[in-house]
Write a protein that holds these residues in place. Structure first.
Motif, PDB file in Angstrom:
ATOM      1  N   GLY A 102       0.546   2.225   1.263  1.00 51.42           N
ATOM      2  CA  GLY A 102       0.808   0.828   0.916  1.00 51.42           C
ATOM      3  C   GLY A 102      -0.358  -0.071   1.283  1.00 51.42           C
ATOM      4  N   ILE A 103      -0.961   0.179   2.441  1.00 49.74           N
ATOM      5  CA  ILE A 103      -2.121  -0.607   2.881  1.00 49.74           C
ATOM      6  C   ILE A 103      -3.291  -0.385   1.923  1.00 49.74           C
ATOM      7  CG2 ILE A 103      -3.901  -0.755   4.690  1.00 49.74           C
ATOM      8  CD1 ILE A 103      -1.565  -0.274   6.722  1.00 49.74           C
ATOM      9  N   GLN A 104      -3.527   0.869   1.570  1.00 55.83           N
ATOM     10  CA  GLN A 104      -4.612   1.176   0.640  1.00 55.83           C
ATOM     11  C   GLN A 104      -4.375   0.505  -0.708  1.00 55.83           C
ATOM     12  OE1 GLN A 104      -4.410   5.453   0.858  1.00 55.83           O
ATOM     13  NE2 GLN A 104      -6.001   5.567   2.434  1.00 55.83           N
ATOM     14  N   ASN A 105      -3.135   0.513  -1.158  1.00 54.98           N
ATOM     15  CA  ASN A 105      -2.795  -0.128  -2.428  1.00 54.98           C
ATOM     16  C   ASN A 105      -3.035  -1.637  -2.355  1.00 54.98           C
ATOM     17  OD1 ASN A 105      -1.728  -0.156  -5.128  1.00 54.98           O
ATOM     18  ND2 ASN A 105       0.156  -1.001  -4.269  1.00 54.98           N
ATOM     19  N   ASP A 111      -4.451  -7.917  -2.431  1.00 47.97           N
ATOM     20  CA  ASP A 111      -3.313  -8.737  -2.006  1.00 47.97           C
ATOM     21  C   ASP A 111      -3.386  -8.933  -0.492  1.00 47.97           C
ATOM     22  OD1 ASP A 111      -0.867  -9.863  -1.357  1.00 47.97           O
ATOM     23  OD2 ASP A 111       0.277  -8.606  -2.753  1.00 47.97           O
ATOM     24  N   GLU A 112      -4.056 -10.007  -0.083  1.00 48.72           N
ATOM     25  CA  GLU A 112      -4.284 -10.272   1.336  1.00 48.72           C
ATOM     26  C   GLU A 112      -2.986 -10.536   2.104  1.00 48.72           C
ATOM     27  OE1 GLU A 112      -7.181  -9.958   2.978  1.00 48.72           O
ATOM     28  OE2 GLU A 112      -8.067  -9.277   1.102  1.00 48.72           O
ATOM     29  N   THR A 113      -2.035 -11.210   1.471  1.00 48.05           N
ATOM     30  CA  THR A 113      -0.765 -11.506   2.130  1.00 48.05           C
ATOM     31  C   THR A 113      -0.020 -10.208   2.435  1.00 48.05           C
ATOM     32  OG1 THR A 113      -0.636 -13.590   0.912  1.00 48.05           O
ATOM     33  CG2 THR A 113       1.391 -12.804   1.940  1.00 48.05           C
ATOM     34  N   LYS A 114       0.089  -9.357   1.434  1.00 50.49           N
ATOM     35  CA  LYS A 114       0.771  -8.066   1.596  1.00 50.49           C
ATOM     36  C   LYS A 114       0.033  -7.206   2.623  1.00 50.49           C
ATOM     37  CE  LYS A 114       3.887  -5.031   0.246  1.00 50.49           C
ATOM     38  NZ  LYS A 114       5.295  -5.218   0.526  1.00 50.49           N
ATOM     39  N   LEU A 115      -1.293  -7.227   2.555  1.00 51.21           N
ATOM     40  CA  LEU A 115      -2.110  -6.442   3.484  1.00 51.21           C
ATOM     41  C   LEU A 115      -1.858  -6.885   4.929  1.00 51.21           C
ATOM     42  CD1 LEU A 115      -4.263  -4.281   3.902  1.00 51.21           C
ATOM     43  CD2 LEU A 115      -5.991  -6.055   3.557  1.00 51.21           C
ATOM     44  N   ALA A 116      -1.837  -8.191   5.168  1.00 52.81           N
ATOM     45  CA  ALA A 116      -1.606  -8.707   6.525  1.00 52.81           C
ATOM     46  C   ALA A 116      -0.218  -8.292   7.018  1.00 52.81           C
ATOM     47  CB  ALA A 116      -1.755 -10.222   6.544  1.00 52.81           C
ATOM     48  N   GLU A 117       0.770  -8.393   6.130  1.00 50.81           N
ATOM     49  CA  GLU A 117       2.135  -8.011   6.484  1.00 50.81           C
ATOM     50  C   GLU A 117       2.215  -6.527   6.831  1.00 50.81           C
ATOM     51  OE1 GLU A 117       6.084  -7.195   3.858  1.00 50.81           O
ATOM     52  OE2 GLU A 117       5.082  -9.112   3.489  1.00 50.81           O
ATOM     53  N   LEU A 118       1.594  -5.694   6.001  1.00 50.62           N
ATOM     54  CA  LEU A 118       1.612  -4.249   6.242  1.00 50.62           C
ATOM     55  C   LEU A 118       0.838  -3.873   7.499  1.00 50.62           C
ATOM     56  CD1 LEU A 118       1.217  -2.889   2.602  1.00 50.62           C
ATOM     57  CD2 LEU A 118       3.194  -2.616   4.112  1.00 50.62           C
ATOM     58  N   MET A 119      -0.267  -4.536   7.757  1.00 47.21           N
ATOM     59  CA  MET A 119      -1.055  -4.240   8.952  1.00 47.21           C
ATOM     60  C   MET A 119      -0.255  -4.571  10.221  1.00 47.21           C
ATOM     61  SD  MET A 119      -3.801  -2.789   8.000  1.00 47.21           S
ATOM     62  CE  MET A 119      -4.821  -2.828   9.457  1.00 47.21           C
TER      63      MET A 119
END
Length: 134
Positions: A102-105, A111-119
Motif C-alpha cells: 500500500g505504501i509503495q502504491n 498520494d501524500e495524504t494516503k502515504l502519511a496515513e499508511l506510514m
C-alpha cells in the motif's frame, strides 16, 4: 465459509497446531485461544468457532476437524503459549507485507495524504511486531 487452501502458509500450520491443542486439551485451551482469535486465518477462525459453539457444522468443517483430531493424536504436543505468539507474529507480518504494498502504491501515484496515513499505521504495526518478538 472460507475455501480449503491447498498450499499452507506458516500461519496455517501454526493455526492447525493450535486447534489440535484445543481439540486435545479442552475448555481451558479453548478459552485461552479466544484472545488470539483475530489472528487466525479465516478458515481456521471458522473451525475454532465450530469447536467453540458445538453447533452443527458443514461437511468441510467436520472433515477438517476430524483430520485435525487424528493429527493431534499422532503428533507431539507443542508449547501452546509459544504457538499463540507465533500466530500473532505471522499475522502481523502478513499485515506488514500488505501495508508495504500500500505504501509503495501511494508513493507511485503520489498520494501524500494516503502515504502519511499508511506510514503512521506502519510505524504502529512495527511497534506491535517489536513488542511481540518471537
Amino acid at each position: 465459509e472460507a475455501p480449503i487452501k491447498t498450499n499452507k502458509t506458516r500461519q496455517d500450520s501454526i493455526a492447525d497446531h493450535l486447534l489440535m491443542y484445543v481439540l486435545t486439551n479442552g475448555k481451558a485451551a479453548e478459552e485461552s485461544l479466544h484472545e488470539f482469535e483475530e489472528y487466525l486465518p479465516a478458515f481456521h477462525r471458522d473451525l475454532f468457532l465450530a469447536i467453540s459453539s458445538k453447533d452443527q457444522v458443514s461437511l468441510n468443517i467436520s472433515n477438517t476437524l476430524n483430520r485435525l483430531t487424528l493429527e493431534a493424536s499422532l503428533n507431539p504436543q507443542y508449547n501452546f503459549d509459544e504457538l499463540k505468539k507465533l500466530l500473532k507474529y505471522e499475522a502481523l507480518k502478513e499485515e506488514e507485507r500488505a501495508m508495504i504494498k500500500g505504501i509503495q502504491n501511494a508513493e507511485n501515484i503520489g498520494d501524500e495524504t494516503k502515504l502519511a496515513e499508511l506510514m503512521k499505521k506502519f510505524d504502529e504495526l512495527r511497534k506491535k511486531l517489536h513488542t511481540n518478538t518471537v
